[in-house]
Design a protein around this motif. Structure first.
Motif, PDB file in Angstrom:
ATOM      1  N   ALA A  53       0.829  -1.211   0.000  1.00  0.00           N
ATOM      2  CA  ALA A  53       0.000   0.000   0.000  1.00  0.00           C
ATOM      3  C   ALA A  53       0.862   1.259   0.000  1.00  0.00           C
ATOM      4  N   VAL A  54       1.973   1.214   0.718  1.00  0.00           N
ATOM      5  CA  VAL A  54       2.871   2.368   0.774  1.00  0.00           C
ATOM      6  C   VAL A  54       3.557   2.579  -0.575  1.00  0.00           C
ATOM      7  N   ILE A  55       3.979   1.478  -1.198  1.00  0.00           N
ATOM      8  CA  ILE A  55       4.636   1.592  -2.513  1.00  0.00           C
ATOM      9  C   ILE A  55       3.659   2.172  -3.539  1.00  0.00           C
ATOM     10  N   GLU A  56       2.423   1.704  -3.472  1.00  0.00           N
ATOM     11  CA  GLU A  56       1.403   2.221  -4.403  1.00  0.00           C
ATOM     12  C   GLU A  56       1.236   3.732  -4.224  1.00  0.00           C
ATOM     13  N   GLN A  57       1.193   4.191  -2.987  1.00  0.00           N
ATOM     14  CA  GLN A  57       1.067   5.626  -2.730  1.00  0.00           C
ATOM     15  C   GLN A  57       2.314   6.381  -3.198  1.00  0.00           C
ATOM     16  N   GLU A  58       3.456   5.776  -3.001  1.00  0.00           N
ATOM     17  CA  GLU A  58       4.709   6.427  -3.395  1.00  0.00           C
ATOM     18  C   GLU A  58       4.724   6.709  -4.901  1.00  0.00           C
ATOM     19  N   MET A  59       4.117   5.811  -5.685  1.00  0.00           N
ATOM     20  CA  MET A  59       4.165   5.927  -7.139  1.00  0.00           C
ATOM     21  C   MET A  59       2.869   6.467  -7.739  1.00  0.00           C
ATOM     22  N   SER A  60       1.922   6.816  -6.911  1.00  0.00           N
ATOM     23  CA  SER A  60       0.595   7.168  -7.414  1.00  0.00           C
ATOM     24  C   SER A  60       0.545   8.564  -8.045  1.00  0.00           C
ATOM     25  N   ALA A  61      -0.340   8.695  -9.048  1.00  0.00           N
ATOM     26  CA  ALA A  61      -0.658  10.016  -9.586  1.00  0.00           C
ATOM     27  C   ALA A  61      -2.131  10.344  -9.368  1.00  0.00           C
ATOM     28  N   GLU A  62      -2.810   9.531  -8.566  1.00  0.00           N
ATOM     29  CA  GLU A  62      -4.215   9.803  -8.207  1.00  0.00           C
ATOM     30  C   GLU A  62      -4.288  11.074  -7.364  1.00  0.00           C
ATOM     31  N   ARG A  63      -5.324  11.891  -7.595  1.00  0.00           N
ATOM     32  CA  ARG A  63      -5.446  13.158  -6.872  1.00  0.00           C
ATOM     33  C   ARG A  63      -5.775  12.945  -5.392  1.00  0.00           C
ATOM     34  N   TRP A  64      -6.700  12.045  -5.109  1.00  0.00           N
ATOM     35  CA  TRP A  64      -7.153  11.831  -3.733  1.00  0.00           C
ATOM     36  C   TRP A  64      -6.909  10.386  -3.320  1.00  0.00           C
ATOM     37  N   ILE A  65      -6.396  10.210  -2.146  1.00  0.00           N
ATOM     38  CA  ILE A  65      -6.182   8.860  -1.627  1.00  0.00           C
ATOM     39  C   ILE A  65      -6.858   8.774  -0.260  1.00  0.00           C
ATOM     40  N   ASP A  66      -7.807   7.835  -0.160  1.00  0.00           N
ATOM     41  CA  ASP A  66      -8.614   7.723   1.060  1.00  0.00           C
ATOM     42  C   ASP A  66      -7.756   7.480   2.298  1.00  0.00           C
ATOM     43  N   ILE A  67      -8.115   8.165   3.364  1.00  0.00           N
ATOM     44  CA  ILE A  67      -7.488   7.894   4.661  1.00  0.00           C
ATOM     45  C   ILE A  67      -8.270   6.747   5.300  1.00  0.00           C
ATOM     46  N   PRO A  68      -7.596   5.625   5.593  1.00  0.00           N
ATOM     47  CA  PRO A  68      -8.343   4.482   6.164  1.00  0.00           C
ATOM     48  C   PRO A  68      -8.987   4.867   7.495  1.00  0.00           C
ATOM     49  N   ASP A  69     -10.135   4.278   7.761  1.00  0.00           N
ATOM     50  CA  ASP A  69     -10.859   4.582   8.997  1.00  0.00           C
ATOM     51  C   ASP A  69     -10.018   4.414  10.261  1.00  0.00           C
ATOM     52  N   PRO A  70      -9.259   3.299  10.377  1.00  0.00           N
ATOM     53  CA  PRO A  70      -8.476   3.156  11.624  1.00  0.00           C
ATOM     54  C   PRO A  70      -7.450   4.280  11.801  1.00  0.00           C
ATOM     55  N   VAL A  71      -6.960   4.824  10.684  1.00  0.00           N
ATOM     56  CA  VAL A  71      -6.014   5.948  10.779  1.00  0.00           C
ATOM     57  C   VAL A  71      -6.741   7.216  11.209  1.00  0.00           C
ATOM     58  N   ARG A  72      -7.913   7.433  10.633  1.00  0.00           N
ATOM     59  CA  ARG A  72      -8.695   8.606  11.032  1.00  0.00           C
ATOM     60  C   ARG A  72      -9.068   8.533  12.514  1.00  0.00           C
ATOM     61  N   GLU A  73      -9.353   7.323  12.986  1.00  0.00           N
ATOM     62  CA  GLU A  73      -9.694   7.178  14.409  1.00  0.00           C
ATOM     63  C   GLU A  73      -8.541   7.632  15.289  1.00  0.00           C
ATOM     64  N   ILE A  74      -7.324   7.286  14.882  1.00  0.00           N
ATOM     65  CA  ILE A  74      -6.168   7.690  15.701  1.00  0.00           C
ATOM     66  C   ILE A  74      -5.865   9.169  15.501  1.00  0.00           C
ATOM     67  N   TYR A  75      -5.975   9.655  14.277  1.00  0.00           N
ATOM     68  CA  TYR A  75      -5.825  11.099  14.045  1.00  0.00           C
ATOM     69  C   TYR A  75      -6.678  11.890  15.040  1.00  0.00           C
ATOM     70  N   ARG A  76      -7.857  11.342  15.353  1.00  0.00           N
ATOM     71  CA  ARG A  76      -8.774  12.085  16.218  1.00  0.00           C
ATOM     72  C   ARG A  76      -8.254  12.270  17.635  1.00  0.00           C
ATOM     73  N   LEU A  77      -7.183  11.550  18.007  1.00  0.00           N
ATOM     74  CA  LEU A  77      -6.569  11.817  19.304  1.00  0.00           C
ATOM     75  C   LEU A  77      -6.100  13.266  19.396  1.00  0.00           C
ATOM     76  N   TRP A  78      -5.624  13.833  18.286  1.00  0.00           N
ATOM     77  CA  TRP A  78      -5.151  15.224  18.325  1.00  0.00           C
ATOM     78  C   TRP A  78      -5.619  16.072  17.147  1.00  0.00           C
ATOM     79  N   ARG A  79      -6.305  15.483  16.193  1.00  0.00           N
ATOM     80  CA  ARG A  79      -6.786  16.201  15.034  1.00  0.00           C
ATOM     81  C   ARG A  79      -8.297  16.377  15.088  1.00  0.00           C
ATOM     82  N   PRO A  80      -8.890  17.296  14.379  1.00  0.00           N
ATOM     83  CA  PRO A  80      -8.232  18.370  13.646  1.00  0.00           C
ATOM     84  C   PRO A  80      -7.396  19.240  14.587  1.00  0.00           C
ATOM     85  N   SER A  81      -6.250  19.654  14.128  1.00  0.00           N
ATOM     86  CA  SER A  81      -5.409  20.524  14.951  1.00  0.00           C
ATOM     87  C   SER A  81      -5.928  21.964  14.822  1.00  0.00           C
ATOM     88  N   PRO A  82      -5.702  22.777  15.847  1.00  0.00           N
ATOM     89  CA  PRO A  82      -6.271  24.126  15.799  1.00  0.00           C
ATOM     90  C   PRO A  82      -5.558  25.057  14.808  1.00  0.00           C
TER      91      PRO A  82
END
Lengths: 452, 452
Positions: A53-82
């Motif tokens: 998955a990381v290699i695919e992102q490294e080489m991607s030319a897609e405009r938007w790449i979904d943030i997986p739900d489990p990552v968003r859940e952890i982001y929420r510990l401190w995100r959105p940042s002010p």
């Protein structure tokens, strides 16, 4: 009163996708090359080091790449940042400019780095990886990967430059608190470490050696991969969550930025804030100048050459086209350790080369003066790296004062300085010196660039 | 997913008033006494040390006291603070309990202390005061007052216990970054400092000596007042902003707490969370147990006597009725320096004495084990003081597991441990020892209590 304003986003507005600037650039970035064949790198070449998955992102030319739900859940510990309107700083400067900053220092590790360490750990866990290796200098990145590893049950082995391992015990303690293993580099655990130790038993290490050890260890074990904290496309991609939030928050605040500023070492926090605004600019929805700020002691963008070069001193990495001081150039010591890298993210270099962003360099003393002014007005003590962005923002505000223009300035405050107080102690004691940049050493290093 | 949930409040819901528990207690707290006359203290007695607004709050029995707009504006730099559902910790403990914590570590100084340093600085500035003095041990309070002083243009002189001044240079650097002056105590600047130095030229200082110096300096200069970081009624009052926010956030979360937990040294962060919930309990709107957690090495509430005593070792302060180990008791050294105080806030003592709150003591090793578990699940490295609340919360959750009860636990995570990493290093190195509490020394100190 209205003296200070903090713009939060509701959790529901936490971005659902990262933004890939490659999709919108007027010219594609030059490809990374295999160091043996000099042919464009394939996904297979990266497979020993990164999960699919990381290699695919490294080489991607897609405009938007979904943030997986489990990552968003952890982001929420401190995100959105002010997003914070620095009204007290504005008043202290007596400027008509509006100064905003995005504050990334509220993450558990105290900087923007977990924005990428968390998805990297997630993708590795998904791929069945058991252990991550990485290198760290001062420890900002190491502690962020240690944090992410602890959340996903991954072992994390961090090769820490030996001199930092000995001089910065508190960052090390933070990594160990998160359950990671810190290994002073060079170490006897790897062939590259043993080779150095045989020649130089007292070696205090370097980032280049630590990278070699981490890469070697990852490449030699099936259950182990490698993680990097800046420079690469997927790292910059993950950091765009900063800029996507900031776009929403600036709209809430009712102002479009005239200047967007980030400090740049490897380039990831600059790109994280700047690239989403670059998209808006290319689409004609706003027109900010986008400014990367680097240290005068390691002025990759302002003094380096745009050329193919290695990412490490031991020449184990692919060749990438970037602004570089030469992989053999040894930057002098200064306090913003996170900006002490000979190269620059290829995507940042490309964007600067296309004229879509500009670069500027400052000395560390003027940056600490700016950091202290921010601390005494807005209460936040910036990391030495982030102080470069503060300096640039203050200078832009003073330019506005001189010209009477009420521009809107936005900068990225990428981390707090609570682990860097020795630097402030040195600054107040008058011990901080401006590092003189030696042009002849640079010319020597540039002469050794690969001829491609 | 729903693995982590952060409850924020909109800025508009930042409390507009602090809550004074005195208004709702079934019995009034015993009054502080003048140490000479043994008569209840008058406002005039306090005038040399505090501005009128602070004295009024110290003696007030009004239920609600408005938070001035300029203070609310500064609170907004980091408030409302998040309420976090610790779902990862719940999962790690395999408990049916719901664990919530209120996180105060996002303030610029990294703890709850600015909740009171900011209003104290404000009221002093309003009264025309030019300079504040205070004492600090490890530096948590000193750095918070330094931060507040910088925002209101007040000079801040901090008498820092000499051994900490020398051993904790980074906290000192933080205070100096905010523009405060740090003076190693005992110092030659005060009569009390000179007296100590004459007798003990190598004295490494104590909190008692530092208080004497700060108080003496404030009392002897017209433009200078004194500020204290815990214990007093007005300090506890200011901290209730924590609990008032938490009440709104728990309602948003849809759960009423069955247990509310705070660590207690001087008592202000415990009271800040606990007193507003005590009001709700007294009004019959909820029925949590309210638990103060202290260190076994300094067990004021669980082993001390409820009696009139001095607040400092030099006996310069008024006499207050509180749980005390005796003002001559010297607690053994341990890492939670903020909990190393011989007494307890009189209001907290009174509430415990009335049976409205309970107390519990833990050893430091079990607290660090809990802190590491929190770091590895929720990502936040707690201050050693806060780790006592974490330990208690985990033990309550394990009790729920044993009994199969799905209770709701709320604790105050009063600060981060980024300036306390040496303690974690010692913990991992197995160097942390459980401090044995010497009952005979306590009996000696209690025998010296004033006979009132």
């Amino acid at each position: 009163m209205g003296d200070t304003v903090k713009y939060l986003l509701d959790e529901a507005r936490l971005p659902k996708a990262w933004y890939n600037v490659v999709a919108d650039l007027p010219a594609p970035p030059p490809p990374p090359l295999h160091p043996g064949t000099l042919k464009p790198l394939s996904a297979d070449d990266l497979a020993p080091l990164f999960p699919p998955a990381v290699i695919e992102q490294e080489m991607s030319a897609e405009r938007w790449i979904d943030i997986p739900d489990p990552v968003r859940e952890i982001y929420r510990l401190w995100r959105p940042s002010p997003l914070i309107r620095a009204r007290r700083l504005e008043k202290a400067l007596d400027t008509p400019a509006r100064i905003f900053f995005k504050y990334e220092g509220l993450s558990p590790a105290g900087s923007h780095k977990p924005n990428t360490s968390v998805p990297q750990a997630f993708y590795n866990q998904q791929a069945g990886v058991k252990r991550l290796t990485t290198e760290t200098g001062a420890g900002q990145w190491g502690s962020s990967l240690a944090f992410a590893g602890s959340l996903f049950g991954l072992e994390v082995d961090i090769y820490m430059v030996k001199v930092s391992y000995e001089q910065k015990p508190y960052r090390r303690a933070l990594m160990e608190t998160y359950g990671a293993r810190c290994i002073p580099s060079p170490s006897p655990l790897t062939a590259s470490g043993r080779a150095i130790l045989a020649k130089h038993p007292d070696s205090t290490g370097s980032l280049g050696i630590a990278i070699s050890e981490a890469v070697e260890m990852a490449a030699s074990r099936d259950d182990t991969k490698y993680a990097l904290g800046s420079v690469l496309n997927h790292v910059l991609l993950h950091q765009t969550v900063i800029g996507e939030e900031a776009i929403l928050q600036m709209a809430d605040a009712g102002w479009a930025p005239d200047v967007v500023i980030g400090c740049a070492g490897g380039g990831s926090n600059f790109a994280g804030l700047g690239f989403p605004f670059l998209r808006e600019k290319l689409a004609g929805r706003c027109s900010p100048r986008i400014v990367a700020v680097e240290p005068k002691a390691c002025p990759t963008l302002t003094q380096g050459r745009y050329a193919y070069d290695f990412g490490d001193t031991a020449h184990l990495t692919p060749l990438v086209k970037m602004h570089t001081l030469g992989s053999t150039f040894m930057p002098p010591g200064f306090h913003a350790g996170g900006l002490r890298y000979h190269g620059m993210a290829p995507l940042v270099s490309h964007v600067v080369e296309l004229g879509l962003a500009e670069a500027r360099a400052y000395g560390q003393v003027e940056c600490f003066a700016a950091a202290v002014q921010l601390a005494r007005t807005e209460g936040i003590v910036p990391a030495p790296e982030s102080s470069h962005a503060v300096r640039a923002a203050i200078d832009e505000a003073l330019r506005c004062k001189a010209s009477g223009k009420a521009e809107t300035i936005l900068f990225n405050l990428s981390g707090h300085g609570h682990f860097d107080m020795q630097a402030y102690t040195d600054y107040f004691a008058g011990k901080l010196q401006e590092v003189t940049f030696d042009r002849s050493l640079l010319d020597e290093a540039l002469a050794e660039l690969p001829q491609i």
